[in-house]
Design an enzyme around this catalytic site. Structure first.
Site, PDB file in Angstrom:
ATOM      1  N   ARG A  11      -5.664  -4.555  -6.708  1.00  0.00           N
ATOM      2  CA  ARG A  11      -6.828  -3.767  -5.978  1.00  0.00           C
ATOM      3  C   ARG A  11      -6.376  -2.526  -5.062  1.00  0.00           C
ATOM      4  O   ARG A  11      -5.054  -2.294  -5.262  1.00  0.00           O
ATOM      5  CB  ARG A  11      -7.426  -4.931  -5.026  1.00  0.00           C
ATOM      6  N   ASP A  59       4.553 -13.928  -5.945  1.00  0.00           N
ATOM      7  CA  ASP A  59       4.604 -13.553  -4.858  1.00  0.00           C
ATOM      8  C   ASP A  59       5.701 -12.773  -4.195  1.00  0.00           C
ATOM      9  O   ASP A  59       6.917 -13.421  -4.178  1.00  0.00           O
ATOM     10  CB  ASP A  59       4.341 -14.917  -3.995  1.00  0.00           C
ATOM     11  N   ASN A  88       3.927  -1.665  -2.805  1.00  0.00           N
ATOM     12  CA  ASN A  88       2.864  -1.586  -2.130  1.00  0.00           C
ATOM     13  C   ASN A  88       1.964  -2.662  -1.697  1.00  0.00           C
ATOM     14  O   ASN A  88       1.242  -2.656  -0.701  1.00  0.00           O
ATOM     15  CB  ASN A  88       1.894  -0.855  -3.257  1.00  0.00           C
ATOM     16  N   TYR A 153       2.597  -6.052  12.023  1.00  0.00           N
ATOM     17  CA  TYR A 153       2.351  -5.022  10.833  1.00  0.00           C
ATOM     18  C   TYR A 153       2.994  -3.740  11.178  1.00  0.00           C
ATOM     19  O   TYR A 153       3.771  -3.195  10.429  1.00  0.00           O
ATOM     20  CB  TYR A 153       0.957  -4.773  10.727  1.00  0.00           C
ATOM     21  N   ALA A 155       5.767  -3.513  12.960  1.00  0.00           N
ATOM     22  CA  ALA A 155       7.374  -3.995  12.985  1.00  0.00           C
ATOM     23  C   ALA A 155       7.744  -3.798  11.455  1.00  0.00           C
ATOM     24  O   ALA A 155       8.559  -3.308  11.004  1.00  0.00           O
ATOM     25  CB  ALA A 155       7.569  -5.237  13.356  1.00  0.00           C
ATOM     26  N   ILE A 186      -7.598   4.084   4.761  1.00  0.00           N
ATOM     27  CA  ILE A 186      -7.808   4.412   3.395  1.00  0.00           C
ATOM     28  C   ILE A 186      -9.017   3.207   3.230  1.00  0.00           C
ATOM     29  O   ILE A 186      -8.860   2.056   3.269  1.00  0.00           O
ATOM     30  CB  ILE A 186      -6.745   4.053   2.484  1.00  0.00           C
TER      31      ILE A 186
HETATM   32  P1  NDP Z   1      -5.777  -4.480  -0.582  1.00  0.00           P
HETATM   33  O1  NDP Z   1      -5.883  -5.598   0.359  1.00  0.00           O
HETATM   34  O2  NDP Z   1      -6.822  -3.664  -1.071  1.00  0.00           O
HETATM   35  O3  NDP Z   1      -4.805  -4.886  -1.738  1.00  0.00           O
HETATM   36  C1  NDP Z   1      -3.657  -5.613  -1.262  1.00  0.00           C
HETATM   37  C2  NDP Z   1      -2.626  -5.824  -2.646  1.00  0.00           C
HETATM   38  O4  NDP Z   1      -1.403  -6.503  -2.256  1.00  0.00           O
HETATM   39  C3  NDP Z   1      -3.527  -6.728  -3.474  1.00  0.00           C
HETATM   40  O5  NDP Z   1      -3.097  -6.218  -4.760  1.00  0.00           O
HETATM   41  C4  NDP Z   1      -2.914  -7.976  -3.262  1.00  0.00           C
HETATM   42  O6  NDP Z   1      -2.901  -8.838  -4.415  1.00  0.00           O
HETATM   43  C5  NDP Z   1      -1.174  -7.670  -3.266  1.00  0.00           C
HETATM   44  N1  NDP Z   1      -0.641  -8.749  -2.376  1.00  0.00           N
HETATM   45  C6  NDP Z   1      -0.721  -9.080  -1.050  1.00  0.00           C
HETATM   46  N2  NDP Z   1       0.000 -10.060  -0.725  1.00  0.00           N
HETATM   47  C7  NDP Z   1       1.158 -10.230  -2.071  1.00  0.00           C
HETATM   48  C8  NDP Z   1       2.233 -10.563  -2.433  1.00  0.00           C
HETATM   49  N3  NDP Z   1       2.757 -11.637  -1.469  1.00  0.00           N
HETATM   50  N4  NDP Z   1       2.821 -10.536  -3.583  1.00  0.00           N
HETATM   51  C9  NDP Z   1       2.288  -9.618  -4.333  1.00  0.00           C
HETATM   52  N5  NDP Z   1       1.039  -8.971  -4.055  1.00  0.00           N
HETATM   53  C10 NDP Z   1       0.546  -9.315  -2.913  1.00  0.00           C
HETATM   54  O7  NDP Z   1      -4.579  -3.282   0.337  1.00  0.00           O
HETATM   55  P2  NDP Z   1      -4.683  -1.994   0.208  1.00  0.00           P
HETATM   56  O8  NDP Z   1      -4.747  -1.289  -1.160  1.00  0.00           O
HETATM   57  O9  NDP Z   1      -5.534  -1.256   1.553  1.00  0.00           O
HETATM   58  O10 NDP Z   1      -3.209  -1.650   0.772  1.00  0.00           O
HETATM   59  C11 NDP Z   1      -1.960  -1.505  -0.054  1.00  0.00           C
HETATM   60  C12 NDP Z   1      -0.882  -1.050   0.890  1.00  0.00           C
HETATM   61  O11 NDP Z   1      -1.162   0.023   1.637  1.00  0.00           O
HETATM   62  C13 NDP Z   1      -0.184  -2.207   1.858  1.00  0.00           C
HETATM   63  O12 NDP Z   1       1.063  -2.099   1.934  1.00  0.00           O
HETATM   64  C14 NDP Z   1      -1.003  -1.636   3.184  1.00  0.00           C
HETATM   65  O13 NDP Z   1      -0.360  -2.187   4.176  1.00  0.00           O
HETATM   66  C15 NDP Z   1      -0.891  -0.251   3.020  1.00  0.00           C
HETATM   67  N6  NDP Z   1      -1.885   0.600   3.615  1.00  0.00           N
HETATM   68  C16 NDP Z   1      -3.090   0.436   3.683  1.00  0.00           C
HETATM   69  C17 NDP Z   1      -3.953   1.095   4.597  1.00  0.00           C
HETATM   70  C18 NDP Z   1      -5.460   1.094   4.497  1.00  0.00           C
HETATM   71  O14 NDP Z   1      -6.199   1.832   5.116  1.00  0.00           O
HETATM   72  N7  NDP Z   1      -5.924   0.547   3.421  1.00  0.00           N
HETATM   73  C19 NDP Z   1      -3.468   2.165   5.574  1.00  0.00           C
HETATM   74  C20 NDP Z   1      -1.671   2.149   5.546  1.00  0.00           C
HETATM   75  C21 NDP Z   1      -1.208   1.369   4.818  1.00  0.00           C
HETATM   76  P3  NDP Z   1      -4.119 -10.036  -4.838  1.00  0.00           P
HETATM   77  O15 NDP Z   1      -5.290  -9.010  -5.113  1.00  0.00           O
HETATM   78  O16 NDP Z   1      -3.373 -10.996  -5.807  1.00  0.00           O
HETATM   79  O17 NDP Z   1      -4.460 -10.581  -3.462  1.00  0.00           O
END
Ligand code: NDP
Length: 242
Positions: A11, A59, A88, A153, A155, A186
């Site tokens: 996603r 995971d 990511n 987050y 940290a 984002i």
């Molecule tokens: P989303 O919540 O849209 O997507 C998160 C993704 O991470 C999903 O694909 C989810 O998989 C996966 N995921 C979560 N936990 C695990 C795990 N334990 N193992 C494997 N996959 C996992 O998040 P974003 O796209 O917004 O965020 C992506 C990155 O960008 C993150 O690190 C976030 O902290 C960072 N970020 C985002 C910002 C924002 O404003 N959106 C701002 C700054 C940083 P599944 O679909 O299976 O749940």
């Protein structure tokens, strides 16, 4: 065949990065933890670029599961290696620290920080052997300035930035670059429930960013043109003060 692994590729930012890397000619390994339906949609979009990809469900916070999944991939792809790694996957569990259960502290740090270790460590040796690699860690503005209500987050993301700088120095001679990208707000599921209308007034660009905009930056850092950029954190936040 050139391979890239995007954790959390089902996603949001991870999906956009997967599509970008596919357009750049990579076979994309799309990791996710729960959401098979969304992961399959990412795979379809990757395949529409003319490249192939595969789903890797594990995971990242679970060391054993991660090592096993990567080992299985390696065994089924002898002689191949993952050249681009985008760390990511991330979650948030916001609360004031005074009210934060230990579980929420651990879950966020385990996903981002331990996840970085679990995925990156086994992929380093093949990159070193091939003397080529790109590691891009998705941090956050919270890891640079700290955000109230997000000590866990902040940290985790601050830790990933420090790890980026340290690892970059370890592997630079091997032609492996390690950089972090620090997005502001984002438009993804992660910001669902936030008051966009109010928050965007704090952003000089007066809008949230798009996953595609982050993916372009990640794509550049993964490209040969970015070979001399390493150990850096690049912000993408519409001018939000850091
Ligand atoms: P989303 O919540 O849209 O997507 C998160 C993704 O991470 C999903 O694909 C989810 O998989 C996966 N995921 C979560 N936990 C695990 C795990 N334990 N193992 C494997 N996959 C996992 O998040 P974003 O796209 O917004 O965020 C992506 C990155 O960008 C993150 O690190 C976030 O902290 C960072 N970020 C985002 C910002 C924002 O404003 N959106 C701002 C700054 C940083 P599944 O679909 O299976 O749940």
């Amino acid at each position: 065949m050139k391979y890239a692994l995007v954790t959390g590729g089902s996603r949001g930012i991870g999906r956009a990065v997967s599509i970008k890397l596919a357009r750049m000619g990579y076979q994309v390994l799309i990791n996710y933890v729960n959401n098979t339906t969304e992961a399959e949609k990412t795979l379809q979009q990757v395949q529409r670029t003319g490249q192939d990809g595969e789903l890797l469900k594990f995971d990242v916070s679970n060391g054993q599961q991660t090592r096993q999944a990567l080992k299985t991939w390696q065994n089924t792809h002898p002689g191949e290696y993952i050249e681009v790694l985008v760390n990511n996957a991330g979650i948030r569990r916001d609360n004031l620290l005074a009210l934060m259960p230990e579980e929420d502290w651990n879950h966020v740090l385990d996903t981002t920080l331990k996840g970085f270790y679990h995925v990156t460590q086994p992929l380093l040796q093949p990159m070193i052997v091939h003397k080529s690699g790109r590691i891009i860690n998705i941090a956050s503005i919270s890891g640079l300035k700290g955000t109230q209500g997000q000590t866990n987050y902040s940290a985790a993301k601050g830790g990933i930035i420090a790890a980026t700088k340290a690892l970059a120095q370890e592997v630079a001679r091997k032609n492996i670059t390690v950089n972090a990208v620090a997005p502001g707000y984002i438009l993804t599921d992660m910001v669902e429930g936030l008051d966009e209308a109010t928050l965007k007034k704090t952003i000089p660009a007066n809008r949230f960013g798009t996953p595609g905009e982050v993916a372009e930056l990640v794509g550049f850092l993964a490209s040969p043109e970015a070979a001399y950029i390493t150990g850096n954190v690049i912000s993408i936040n519409g001018g939000l003060y850091t």
